[in-house]
Scaffold this motif. Structure first.
Motif, PDB file in Angstrom:
ATOM      1  N   GLU A 265     -19.980 -37.528 -10.302  1.00 56.88           N
ATOM      2  CA  GLU A 265     -20.047 -38.421 -11.456  1.00 56.88           C
ATOM      3  C   GLU A 265     -21.300 -39.276 -11.418  1.00 56.88           C
ATOM      4  OE1 GLU A 265     -16.081 -40.009 -10.899  1.00 56.88           O
ATOM      5  OE2 GLU A 265     -15.435 -38.965 -12.728  1.00 56.88           O
ATOM      6  N   HIS A 266     -21.809 -39.515 -10.214  1.00 52.78           N
ATOM      7  CA  HIS A 266     -23.025 -40.312 -10.099  1.00 52.78           C
ATOM      8  C   HIS A 266     -24.236 -39.514 -10.568  1.00 52.78           C
ATOM      9  CE1 HIS A 266     -26.545 -41.952  -7.873  1.00 52.78           C
ATOM     10  NE2 HIS A 266     -26.048 -43.080  -8.374  1.00 52.78           N
ATOM     11  N   VAL A 276     -23.638 -29.057  -2.466  1.00 55.62           N
ATOM     12  CA  VAL A 276     -22.387 -29.601  -1.939  1.00 55.62           C
ATOM     13  C   VAL A 276     -22.207 -29.190  -0.484  1.00 55.62           C
ATOM     14  CG1 VAL A 276     -21.014 -27.624  -2.765  1.00 55.62           C
ATOM     15  CG2 VAL A 276     -19.892 -29.829  -2.418  1.00 55.62           C
ATOM     16  N   SER A 277     -21.594 -30.053   0.309  1.00 60.24           N
ATOM     17  CA  SER A 277     -21.195 -29.663   1.661  1.00 60.24           C
ATOM     18  C   SER A 277     -19.875 -30.335   1.998  1.00 60.24           C
ATOM     19  CB  SER A 277     -22.282 -30.004   2.680  1.00 60.24           C
ATOM     20  OG  SER A 277     -22.632 -31.363   2.576  1.00 60.24           O
ATOM     21  N   GLY A 278     -19.259 -29.879   3.080  1.00 57.69           N
ATOM     22  CA  GLY A 278     -17.959 -30.421   3.446  1.00 57.69           C
ATOM     23  C   GLY A 278     -17.449 -29.714   4.684  1.00 57.69           C
ATOM     24  N   THR A 279     -16.139 -29.725   4.851  1.00 59.10           N
ATOM     25  CA  THR A 279     -15.541 -29.068   6.005  1.00 59.10           C
ATOM     26  C   THR A 279     -14.956 -27.730   5.550  1.00 59.10           C
ATOM     27  OG1 THR A 279     -15.059 -31.208   6.974  1.00 59.10           O
ATOM     28  CG2 THR A 279     -13.807 -29.334   7.820  1.00 59.10           C
ATOM     29  N   ARG A 311     -27.006 -34.626  -3.001  1.00 55.18           N
ATOM     30  CA  ARG A 311     -28.082 -35.442  -3.559  1.00 55.18           C
ATOM     31  C   ARG A 311     -27.848 -36.921  -3.256  1.00 55.18           C
ATOM     32  NH1 ARG A 311     -28.952 -35.610  -9.055  1.00 55.18           N
ATOM     33  NH2 ARG A 311     -31.223 -35.478  -9.084  1.00 55.18           N
ATOM     34  N   CYS A 312     -26.603 -37.359  -3.440  1.00 55.10           N
ATOM     35  CA  CYS A 312     -26.353 -38.795  -3.331  1.00 55.10           C
ATOM     36  C   CYS A 312     -25.360 -39.146  -2.229  1.00 55.10           C
ATOM     37  CB  CYS A 312     -25.873 -39.337  -4.682  1.00 55.10           C
ATOM     38  SG  CYS A 312     -24.246 -38.712  -5.121  1.00 55.10           S
ATOM     39  N   ARG A 313     -24.848 -38.135  -1.546  1.00 54.32           N
ATOM     40  CA  ARG A 313     -23.905 -38.290  -0.441  1.00 54.32           C
ATOM     41  C   ARG A 313     -22.576 -38.922  -0.884  1.00 54.32           C
ATOM     42  NH1 ARG A 313     -25.616 -34.519   2.256  1.00 54.32           N
ATOM     43  NH2 ARG A 313     -24.204 -35.099   3.944  1.00 54.32           N
ATOM     44  N   ARG A 314     -22.269 -38.907  -2.186  1.00 54.15           N
ATOM     45  CA  ARG A 314     -20.993 -39.456  -2.655  1.00 54.15           C
ATOM     46  C   ARG A 314     -19.976 -38.321  -2.788  1.00 54.15           C
ATOM     47  NH1 ARG A 314     -24.782 -42.594  -5.439  1.00 54.15           N
ATOM     48  NH2 ARG A 314     -24.377 -44.841  -5.350  1.00 54.15           N
TER      49      ARG A 314
END
Ligand SMILES: [Zn+2]
Ligand SMILES: [Zn+2]
Length: 680
Positions: A265-266, A276-279, A311-314
């Motif tokens: 959303e940011h 995107v990244s994650g687990t 991009r924004c780490r949110r």
């Protein structure tokens, strides 16, 4: 009339006169001589690699061969298989025994006598009784995973698919199999867009810049390729992609579905792949969007645990988004059949079978376009989307074959990668496993159910630097272009082979690199220099024909033949291992070095000139074999050695030798060369 008189040849102990080959008159494929054994005398106990036959012309004698004794007279013909010891004794007290001897080299025969299988059918030594797989002579297209043009090439990249494919292609060509290496850049990767976004340039600029950088690195490392495909530059590319999508959609195998997608959303954008990244939902390790480097399984972004926007780490939210999807589960049966005929390393096969057992995923084939960068999806309602680069992999292989076929003048059917006539071998890193081994064949089989998708896969694990992951962002990397500008490519190629991450992750360390090349290749150089010196001392640097053989010599030759067979096996895709090839070469040189040091003692015994000739001929045969076997890995060294061995035709023209061949007698040898320049 050409006439020869009997003369005594010191090493034979009896009077012999060589008849053929006759220097300056004729060179025959057999040797022949008259022999005279004086009353009561015995010819010397000896053995050799040629088959031989005696015709007794006059007199009476006793032949012993491998412990067996038989009386012979003027009505007798005697045959000695290769490597049987034999003597002839004159039983008369008064009369000479006169015999004619003829000998010839029969490689198939003497190999079988040594316990080495026949090379034409490429079998392993008889002792194991398991024949090797037949070697393909089919025209081969070697395809390496396209590089993402968003950074330079580091040693980690190089050690995997690119070095592997280059060496395999060189090997095939040495065997005179028509082979081409096709590679390229996947211009439309989201990582390119992400990079452009961050650096304030355009995706086209980023892709063009890094594609050029990669090509320069390939040149520096002597990674040869016959085609470098850039989606951006190809006329065919979009057409082939679009054609496949249409086929899949018409047949109902690909369909538009609405599914949740991470949305920031940011940044006000949907997040895919690079964004995107994650687990990883499968193994719990950290991963990027689309593919987990840890376990090799795909994700769809929305299934990531604790996702963040790159991009924004949110953390993003999930929003529904219609995209083009490919439900793979429908093709499970076809994929099982495909895997049954496929060749691949164990870890890759295990991964495929686990994914099949867990149920195949539904894979998105499209994503939102960033600035129109990519191939538009030819499906109504998805006008704002492009095809994913994973979808592009399969059809890109079709483009590679088409373009190569065009430039080489292949017939249309020979450009068809699904025909089974053109052999396609894919080289890729473990993180591409799912796409090459499952997604690409599933897409092909869905579109063309009766065809044969490429099924020969060579994958590799990750290469580390000082025990840690190569990282572009942390600059924990050795850049190929820079490093190879001050280190000879042969040394780097050799060491990367020796430490290649084939079945496990391995690591590059500068100090170990220097130490290893100095120790291993230093010995190669020492051995060749010593061999040259010994040949100069005893025979003025002129190659000799083998004479009489000792058991040690016979054993050395047998091992050499086995090594040739084993190195060939290490270059074959089904059993591909450059670590093994490099180790075998080192072991072969160590063996030759030890052998040479033992054989040097014949120099001091005049009547053992025949054995000395054999030992030097054997070492030269080993050096010749080394230059051919090492050529795919160390092209510069091999060319240098090949020249040193006095060859007039090029190594490439001569081609691979299934059986180690003799250096032609009377060749002037010059092994005193600088084969390697070691770093500091
Ligand atoms: Zn994982
Ligand atoms: Zn964001």
């Amino acid at each position: 009339v050409l006439v020869r008189k009997l003369t005594t040849i010191p090493s034979a102990d009896i009077r012999m006169s060589y008849l053929y080959p006759w220097d300056g008159v004729v060179h025959t494929p057999f040797g022949s001589a008259w022999g005279v054994v004086a009353p009561g005398q015995t010819s010397r106990h000896h053995m050799h690699h040629e088959a031989e036959t005696f015709f007794i012309a006059r007199g009476r004698g006793l032949v012993t061969s491998n412990g067996e004794a038989r009386e012979v007279d003027s009505e007798t013909v005697i045959y000695f298989p290769p490597f049987t010891t034999h003597t002839l004794t004159n039983l008369s007290d008064t009369e000479d025994l006169l015999f004619l001897t003829v000998w010839w080299e029969d490689p198939a025969l003497h190999r079988s006598r040594l316990g080495v299988g026949d090379g034409a059918a490429a079998t392993v030594p008889e002792t194991s009784a398991i024949p090797a797989a037949p070697r393909s002579r089919q025209r081969t297209l070697v395809i390496t995973a396209p590089l993402t043009p968003n950074g330079d090439l580091h040693l980690g990249h190089l050690s995997g698919p690119y070095l592997g494919a280059d060496i395999y292609t060189r090997y095939l060509r040495l065997r005179h199999v028509e082979a081409n290496h096709a590679t390229g850049a996947d211009d439309y990767q989201s990582y390119v867009v992400f990079n452009a976004d961050r650096t304030g340039s355009t995706p086209a600029q980023v892709a063009a810049h890094h594609a050029e950088e990669v090509r320069a690195s390939f040149r520096a490392a002597e990674i040869a390729y016959d085609q470098f495909l850039r989606a951006e530059e190809s006329q065919h590319y979009a057409k082939v992609m679009t054609n496949l999508v249409r086929r899949l959609v018409e047949a109902g195998h690909a369909e538009v579905q609405e599914a949740p997608c991470p949305y920031c959303e940011h940044c006000e954008r949907f997040l895919f792949e690079a964004y995107v990244s994650g687990t990883c939902p499968h193994c719990g390790e950290g991963t990027g969007g689309s593919m987990c480097e840890g376990c090799g399984r795909p994700n769809e972004g929305f299934d990531l645990i604790d996702p963040v926007c790159n991009r924004c780490r949110r953390p993003p939210v999930l929003r529904p988004l219609p995209r083009l999807f490919f439900p793979m589960a429908r093709h499970a049966e076809a994929l099982r059949e495909h895997l049954a005929r496929a060749s691949m390393p164990t870890r890759l096969r295990a991964l495929c079978e686990r994914i099949l057992a867990d149920g195949l995923p539904t894979i998105a084939l499209s994503r939102i376009a960033d600035g129109g960068w990519g191939i538009p999806v030819p499906v109504p309602g998805l006008e704002d989307q492009v095809l994913t680069t994973w979808f592009e992999l399969g059809p890109a292989m079709m483009v590679q074959a088409e373009l190569l076929g065009e430039s080489h003048g292949w017939r249309a059917e020979d450009r068809d990668i699904l025909s089974g006539d053109l052999r396609v071998v894919n080289f890729f890193g473990f993180d591409n496993s799912f796409f090459y081994a499952l997604l690409v064949p599933a897409l092909f089989l869905a579109a063309w159910p009766d065809r044969l998708p490429p099924a020969t896969f060579v994958s590799n694990e990750f290469y580390r630097l000082d025990g840690l992951k190569f990282s572009t962002s942390r600059n924990h990397a050795i850049w190929v272009g820079e490093y190879l500008s001050r280190t000879p490519p042969d040394l780097v190629r050799f060491y990367l082979c020796l430490t290649r991450p084939e079945r496990e992750q391995t690591s590059f360390t500068e100090s170990e690199f220097r130490e290893t090349v100095r120790r291993e290749l230093g010995l190669w150089q020492t051995w060749l220099h010593q061999l040259g010196g010994r040949l100069r001392r005893s025979f003025d640097g002129i190659a000799q024909e083998p004479g009489f053989w000792t058991p040690e010599q016979r054993d050395f030759y047998r091992e050499l033949q086995v090594t040739v067979e084993e190195v060939a096996q290490a270059y074959e895709p089904e059993t591909f291992s450059l670590r093994r090839a490099a180790r075998l070469l080192c072991e072969m040189v160590r063996r030759a070095y030890d052998f040479g040091n033992g054989e040097v003692h014949w120099e001091t015994v005049e009547r053992r000139r025949n054995e000395l000739r054999t030992s030097l001929a054997l070492e030269l045969a080993a050096a010749r074999a080394l230059s051919l076997l090492a050529a795919p890995i160390l092209p510069r060294f091999s060319t240098e050695l090949w020249r040193g061995l006095g060859n007039e035709t090029s190594l490439q023209e001569n081609g691979w030798e299934e059986v180690p061949a003799w250096v032609p007698p009377n060749t002037r040898i010059d092994l005193d060369r600088e084969y390697f320049a070691f770093p500091g």
